[in-house]
Design a protein around this motif. Sequence first.
Motif, PDB file in Angstrom:
ATOM      1  N   ARG A  93      29.909  39.831  44.706  1.00 25.39           N
ATOM      2  CA  ARG A  93      29.551  38.657  45.366  1.00 25.39           C
ATOM      3  C   ARG A  93      29.359  37.498  44.314  1.00 25.39           C
ATOM      4  N   PHE A  94      29.984  36.499  44.494  1.00 22.69           N
ATOM      5  CA  PHE A  94      30.101  35.242  43.574  1.00 22.69           C
ATOM      6  C   PHE A  94      30.053  34.071  44.240  1.00 22.69           C
ATOM      7  N   PRO A  95      28.748  33.621  44.323  1.00 20.22           N
ATOM      8  CA  PRO A  95      28.389  32.496  45.239  1.00 20.22           C
ATOM      9  C   PRO A  95      28.764  31.229  44.397  1.00 20.22           C
ATOM     10  N   SER A  96      28.726  31.397  43.038  1.00 21.10           N
ATOM     11  CA  SER A  96      29.162  30.127  42.304  1.00 21.10           C
ATOM     12  C   SER A  96      30.653  30.109  41.673  1.00 21.10           C
ATOM     13  N   LEU A  97      31.074  30.991  42.082  1.00 22.23           N
ATOM     14  CA  LEU A  97      32.683  31.004  41.575  1.00 22.23           C
ATOM     15  C   LEU A  97      33.503  29.844  41.820  1.00 22.23           C
ATOM     16  N   LEU A 118      40.982  41.680  46.823  1.00 20.24           N
ATOM     17  CA  LEU A 118      40.570  40.520  45.853  1.00 20.24           C
ATOM     18  C   LEU A 118      40.630  39.270  46.720  1.00 20.24           C
ATOM     19  N   LEU A 119      41.619  38.886  47.675  1.00 22.19           N
ATOM     20  CA  LEU A 119      41.721  37.722  48.235  1.00 22.19           C
ATOM     21  C   LEU A 119      40.587  37.851  49.295  1.00 22.19           C
ATOM     22  N   GLY A 120      40.279  38.969  49.977  1.00 23.66           N
ATOM     23  CA  GLY A 120      39.064  39.092  50.742  1.00 23.66           C
ATOM     24  C   GLY A 120      37.651  38.654  50.324  1.00 23.66           C
ATOM     25  N   CYS A 121      37.426  39.100  48.938  1.00 23.15           N
ATOM     26  CA  CYS A 121      36.490  38.693  48.285  1.00 23.15           C
ATOM     27  C   CYS A 121      36.352  37.212  47.739  1.00 23.15           C
ATOM     28  N   LEU A 122      37.379  36.634  47.532  1.00 25.47           N
ATOM     29  CA  LEU A 122      37.495  35.154  47.215  1.00 25.47           C
ATOM     30  C   LEU A 122      37.355  34.465  48.535  1.00 25.47           C
ATOM     31  N   SER A 123      37.549  34.945  49.516  1.00 26.99           N
ATOM     32  CA  SER A 123      37.365  34.268  50.922  1.00 26.99           C
ATOM     33  C   SER A 123      36.025  33.987  50.945  1.00 26.99           C
ATOM     34  N   ARG A 124      35.245  34.511  50.623  1.00 25.51           N
ATOM     35  CA  ARG A 124      33.442  34.754  50.540  1.00 25.51           C
ATOM     36  C   ARG A 124      32.849  33.806  49.569  1.00 25.51           C
ATOM     37  N   THR A 146      43.951  35.837  55.296  1.00 28.28           N
ATOM     38  CA  THR A 146      42.400  35.842  55.132  1.00 28.28           C
ATOM     39  C   THR A 146      41.842  34.966  54.286  1.00 28.28           C
ATOM     40  N   LEU A 147      42.465  34.744  53.141  1.00 31.53           N
ATOM     41  CA  LEU A 147      42.097  33.683  52.338  1.00 31.53           C
ATOM     42  C   LEU A 147      41.890  32.109  53.058  1.00 31.53           C
ATOM     43  N   ALA A 148      43.075  31.818  53.741  1.00 34.24           N
ATOM     44  CA  ALA A 148      43.433  30.667  54.358  1.00 34.24           C
ATOM     45  C   ALA A 148      42.480  30.240  55.604  1.00 34.24           C
ATOM     46  N   ALA A 149      42.077  31.689  56.318  1.00 35.21           N
ATOM     47  CA  ALA A 149      41.234  31.320  57.315  1.00 35.21           C
ATOM     48  C   ALA A 149      39.768  31.239  56.796  1.00 35.21           C
TER      49      ALA A 149
END
Length: 193
Positions: A93-97, A118-124, A146-149
């Motif tokens: 979990r990377f809230p500041s990324l 990975l893209l699922g993680c970035l979507s958060r 997923t990332l675009a949504a």
Amino acid sequence: LECLSRCTFLEEMNLRRCTKINVGAWKKLAAGHFPSLRKINFSECWCWSLVSGPVGAVEMLECLSRCSSLEELDFHGNENIPEAAWKKLAAGRFPSLASVDFNACFKTKGSGGGSVELLGCLSRCASLELVNFTGCVDIPHAAWKTLAAADLRALRMIKGAPRGLFKSQVESDDSGPGFPLKQLLAESRRRRG
């Protein structure tokens, strides 16, 4: 690297092109705890042309998944990272990324393993501003969707995504000398302090 593993106040780590690190050394570094780590540059540490295999990638990316203060992540040129390692990183979990560079990490046929996670993680990552997946032709379309949504209101630029998935003002295919990624990254750093 064992010494670095004890540096709990470490804020930046740059091991760019360190291709001769053996698995034992990576494991010693990965045993560390880095709660203050904000910036990582592991570009070309696990690339096909420089190493015989992805030694230590799984352990190191698992370690990074626990670094919740990360703001910048540079992994460009690491086409030799296995699916299991990407999945370990994606569990974080990377809230500041704010900035990620995975240029050429998924460029060869069959290299897309772990890209969905990975893209699922970035979507958060709500703070995400700059994303580079140039040359990553093996990422499945569903992962991009997923990332675009995702609700990525801070997103300013994305490179390498299929055309039309993101707002046109953030998409860019321009990788020439006028490409403003470095300028945008510097602006992003100034805003974050």
